[in-house]
Design an enzyme around this catalytic site. Sequence first.
Site, PDB file in Angstrom:
ATOM      1  N   HIS A   1       0.851  -1.272  -0.078  1.00 43.69           N
ATOM      2  CA  HIS A   1      -0.006  -0.051   0.079  1.00 43.69           C
ATOM      3  C   HIS A   1       0.801   1.336   0.027  1.00 43.69           C
ATOM      4  O   HIS A   1       1.554   1.391   0.789  1.00 43.69           O
ATOM      5  CB  HIS A   1      -1.178  -0.059   1.164  1.00 43.69           C
ATOM      6  CG  HIS A   1      -1.997   1.045   1.106  1.00 43.69           C
ATOM      7  ND1 HIS A   1      -3.321   0.979   0.465  1.00 43.69           N
ATOM      8  CD2 HIS A   1      -1.885   2.230   1.651  1.00 43.69           C
ATOM      9  CE1 HIS A   1      -3.757   1.932   0.604  1.00 43.69           C
ATOM     10  NE2 HIS A   1      -2.997   3.013   1.571  1.00 43.69           N
ATOM     11  N   SER A   2       0.891   2.127  -1.103  1.00 40.20           N
ATOM     12  CA  SER A   2       1.383   3.464  -1.059  1.00 40.20           C
ATOM     13  C   SER A   2       2.909   3.064  -1.155  1.00 40.20           C
ATOM     14  O   SER A   2       3.387   2.636  -1.942  1.00 40.20           O
ATOM     15  CB  SER A   2       0.878   4.335   0.082  1.00 40.20           C
ATOM     16  OG  SER A   2       1.434   5.614  -0.136  1.00 40.20           O
ATOM     17  N   PHE A   3       3.721   3.646  -0.200  1.00 43.98           N
ATOM     18  CA  PHE A   3       5.042   3.176  -0.100  1.00 43.98           C
ATOM     19  C   PHE A   3       5.319   1.890  -0.221  1.00 43.98           C
ATOM     20  O   PHE A   3       6.452   1.477  -0.853  1.00 43.98           O
ATOM     21  CB  PHE A   3       5.593   3.982   1.280  1.00 43.98           C
ATOM     22  CG  PHE A   3       7.045   3.646   1.655  1.00 43.98           C
ATOM     23  CD1 PHE A   3       8.051   3.941   1.225  1.00 43.98           C
ATOM     24  CD2 PHE A   3       7.035   2.444   2.909  1.00 43.98           C
ATOM     25  CE1 PHE A   3       9.378   3.700   1.694  1.00 43.98           C
ATOM     26  CE2 PHE A   3       8.576   2.152   3.186  1.00 43.98           C
ATOM     27  CZ  PHE A   3       9.623   2.664   2.611  1.00 43.98           C
TER      28      PHE A   3
END
Length: 258
Positions: A95-97
């Site tokens: 998720h994201s990073f």
Amino acid sequence: MRVPPVYRRWVTCPVPRPQASLRLFCFHFAGGDASIFRLWTTQLPASVEVCPIELPGRATRRAEPPITQFPELLEKLAGMMLPFVKQLPFALFGHSFGGITAFELARWLRRNGGPMPTRLFLSACPALHLRQAPPSPITHLPDTEFLEEVATRFGTPREVLTSDDVRDTVLPALRADLSVGESYRYQPEPPLDVPISSFGALQDPEVSQQEAEAWQHQTTRDFRLRMFPGNHFFLSAERIRLHKAIVEDLQLPAKKGG
């Protein structure tokens, strides 16, 4: 898991499932830790063993110095994960990073002749070939300005970022992870021979639907896009629908009772 304890600092397994047929390695967002996937360990089908990744400098590893450069993070993480990915079929969720980390780990495994994931799940993460310029650096800013930039960039509620708990426990890890992000440079490689599922949010100020959909160019296999309600941090609010999508895309039997 018959691997030395030092490896298990990186690859956690809160609920071991010896009869599982697949491992799902989960990579948290910037400033997060393995605990954000705690409910996943019991709410996904019994055929899945959920293994959240815990990076140094946070939670159970708070006393360890964080890593702030992406090449170092990737090499250390890949080395620690190799004993696990060789034992069972596996998938990667980021998720994201964490999406950057999961994607680059898959490419590292390909370059180094390692086993490949059965599927790559990239959540709230823009297709990286669209953002070859590094993000504007913010990690050098004083705390107040830094947190204001984080709130603006990711849509994080300001009241959350200004809490004492965030400043005391999350801020160091958040700075470290965003430093890693600032050091990351996308390098073109051929698309992966791995199916990709991309998850986005309709009100995400950081990742547009077009950027989530562009992941289709990074695979030669099946691609699926799903857009959920909410902002950049839809991970918790949409957990049930995320689990349903993961089960569908891995072609697993649904968990009995929900």
